[in-house]
Design an enzyme around this catalytic site. Structure first.
Site, PDB file in Angstrom:
ATOM      1  N   ASP A  48       0.842  -1.200   0.000  1.00 41.95           N
ATOM      2  CA  ASP A  48       0.000   0.000   0.000  1.00 41.95           C
ATOM      3  C   ASP A  48       0.879   1.253   0.000  1.00 41.95           C
ATOM      4  O   ASP A  48       0.389   2.373  -0.153  1.00 41.95           O
ATOM      5  CB  ASP A  48      -0.995  -0.006   1.174  1.00 41.95           C
ATOM      6  N   SER A  49       2.197   1.050   0.082  1.00 38.45           N
ATOM      7  CA  SER A  49       3.137   2.162  -0.090  1.00 38.45           C
ATOM      8  C   SER A  49       3.086   2.693  -1.521  1.00 38.45           C
ATOM      9  O   SER A  49       3.732   3.690  -1.834  1.00 38.45           O
ATOM     10  CB  SER A  49       4.560   1.726   0.270  1.00 38.45           C
ATOM     11  N   ASP A  87      -0.962  -6.420  -0.574  1.00 37.20           N
ATOM     12  CA  ASP A  87      -1.079  -5.738   0.722  1.00 37.20           C
ATOM     13  C   ASP A  87      -2.529  -5.313   0.949  1.00 37.20           C
ATOM     14  O   ASP A  87      -3.122  -4.664   0.080  1.00 37.20           O
ATOM     15  CB  ASP A  87      -0.182  -4.491   0.686  1.00 37.20           C
ATOM     16  N   LYS A 116      -0.950  -9.582   2.817  1.00 42.95           N
ATOM     17  CA  LYS A 116      -0.259  -9.091   4.017  1.00 42.95           C
ATOM     18  C   LYS A 116      -1.184  -8.120   4.731  1.00 42.95           C
ATOM     19  O   LYS A 116      -1.890  -7.346   4.078  1.00 42.95           O
ATOM     20  CB  LYS A 116       1.041  -8.385   3.633  1.00 42.95           C
ATOM     21  N   GLU A 118      -1.406  -5.572   8.536  1.00 41.81           N
ATOM     22  CA  GLU A 118      -0.642  -4.979   9.639  1.00 41.81           C
ATOM     23  C   GLU A 118      -1.311  -5.242  10.982  1.00 41.81           C
ATOM     24  O   GLU A 118      -2.550  -5.175  11.080  1.00 41.81           O
ATOM     25  CB  GLU A 118      -0.522  -3.463   9.425  1.00 41.81           C
ATOM     26  N   GLU A 185       8.992  -4.101  11.038  1.00 42.64           N
ATOM     27  CA  GLU A 185       9.443  -2.798  10.521  1.00 42.64           C
ATOM     28  C   GLU A 185       9.772  -1.827  11.652  1.00 42.64           C
ATOM     29  O   GLU A 185       9.032  -1.731  12.645  1.00 42.64           O
ATOM     30  CB  GLU A 185       8.327  -2.193   9.644  1.00 42.64           C
TER      31      GLU A 185
HETATM   32  O1  KIV Z   1       3.639  -1.252   1.735  1.00 46.58           O
HETATM   33  C1  KIV Z   1       4.849  -1.495   1.932  1.00 46.58           C
HETATM   34  O2  KIV Z   1       5.734  -1.104   1.161  1.00 46.58           O
HETATM   35  C2  KIV Z   1       5.209  -2.248   3.128  1.00 46.58           C
HETATM   36  C3  KIV Z   1       6.663  -2.400   3.413  1.00 46.58           C
HETATM   37  C4  KIV Z   1       7.116  -1.210   4.137  1.00 46.58           C
HETATM   38  C5  KIV Z   1       6.951  -3.639   4.158  1.00 46.58           C
HETATM   39  O3  KIV Z   1       4.364  -2.680   3.830  1.00 46.58           O
END
Ligand code: KIV
Length: 285
Positions: A48-49, A87, A116, A118, A185
């Site tokens: 999600d980055s 993500d 993934k 969080e 992280e």
């Molecule tokens: O979204 C992302 O890039 C991440 C990394 C920082 C692990 O979750």
């Protein structure tokens, strides 16, 4: 060439058992996925980055499940020799278990091989439900960017003994809930190593020191493609933004001076066509 990694082979990649460290990098589109796959990385994280690295947002909180489906599908079209991690964005697993499982399935249908999410102990029901739907889950603890407001900013986590103990409990809980691996992280190196020792699944660190079972970085950070200041834990292996700026400035200069395009860069016209059109110059189609 080694076989394409999958959750079963990755789950066994503990360095304490002699395994090679896991390499993960973010990818948000077809070209970045193709490049990272050619470079031989194990996992592509469609993170999600994408929000702050590509879409121009300040943080990841504006990214939606539709955005993530779109980017996962673009990465999958590269057919990379890597496991694709989709993500789950903020609010896609916070409302109800039913919505959570359906949203995880959307990323799988878009082309991810796992998802993934969080969070630690409080995410156990969500993780169990997704795993029960036969979708592999990667956890993510420590500095969790979707909690930026709750954390009071993007701050290193687990700095004191209580907080570090809490992270160990989080790691054990999400591993027990069925995560096949976890990102850790933004924690002191001892916490990265401590979590890695405490769990049987591999840890993938980002700003968590050298003791993890693998490492992940953002594609744009590794290549120096971003326009923002990079974090202390980033190692930049290239400065593509500088090279790209120079190349585009040279293109602009050549267009303005008339040096681009030349005849060699144009489609030829027959004499008959030139005559009919009444021009001597190259034509394009
Ligand atoms: O979204 C992302 O890039 C991440 C990394 C920082 C692990 O979750």
């Amino acid at each position: 060439m080694s076989p394409k990694p999958n959750v079963r082979t990755l789950r066994a990649r503990k360095r304490r058992d002699g395994a090679e460290p896991i390499v993960m990098v973010t990818a948000y589109d077809q070209p970045s996925a193709a490049i990272a796959s050619s470079a031989g990385v194990d996992l592509l994280l469609v993170g999600d980055s994408v929000g702050d690295n590509v879409l121009g947002y300040e943080d990841t909180l504006h990214v939606t499940i539709e955005d993530m489906e779109h980017h996962v599908a673009a990465v999958a079209r590269a057919r990379p020799d890597c496991l694709i991690v989709g993500d789950m964005p903020w609010m896609s697993y916070h409302v109800s278990i039913e919505e959570t499982v359906k949203n995880a399935a959307r990323l799988i249908r878009a082309g991810a091989g796992c998802v993934k999410l969080e969070g630690g102990r409080k995410r156990v029901p969500a993780i169990e439900a997704i795993v029960n739907a036969e979708i592999p889950v990667m956890g993510h603890i420590g500095l969790t960017p979707q909690s930026v407001h709750a954390m009071g900013g993007m701050r290193v986590q687990g700095r004191d003994v209580d907080a570090a103990t809490g992270l160990l409990a989080d790691a054990s809980a999400i591993a027990a809930a069925g995560c096949f691996s976890m990102v850790i992280e933004g924690v002191p190196d001892a916490v990265g190593s401590g979590v890695t020792d405490a769990v049987d699944v591999p840890t993938i660190g980002i700003g968590a020191g050298p003791g993890c079972d693998g490492q992940v970085l953002v594609f744009h950070d590794v290549l120096g493609l971003g326009t923002r200041r990079v974090a202390k834990f980033v190692r930049q292996y290239a400065n593509l933004a500088e090279g790209a700026t120079k190349a585009l400035a040279a293109f602009a200069s050549d267009v303005r001076s008339g040096a681009f395009p030349t005849q060699a860069e144009s489609y030829e016209s027959s004499e008959e066509l030139r005559h009919a059109i009444g021009t001597q110059g190259a034509t394009s189609d």
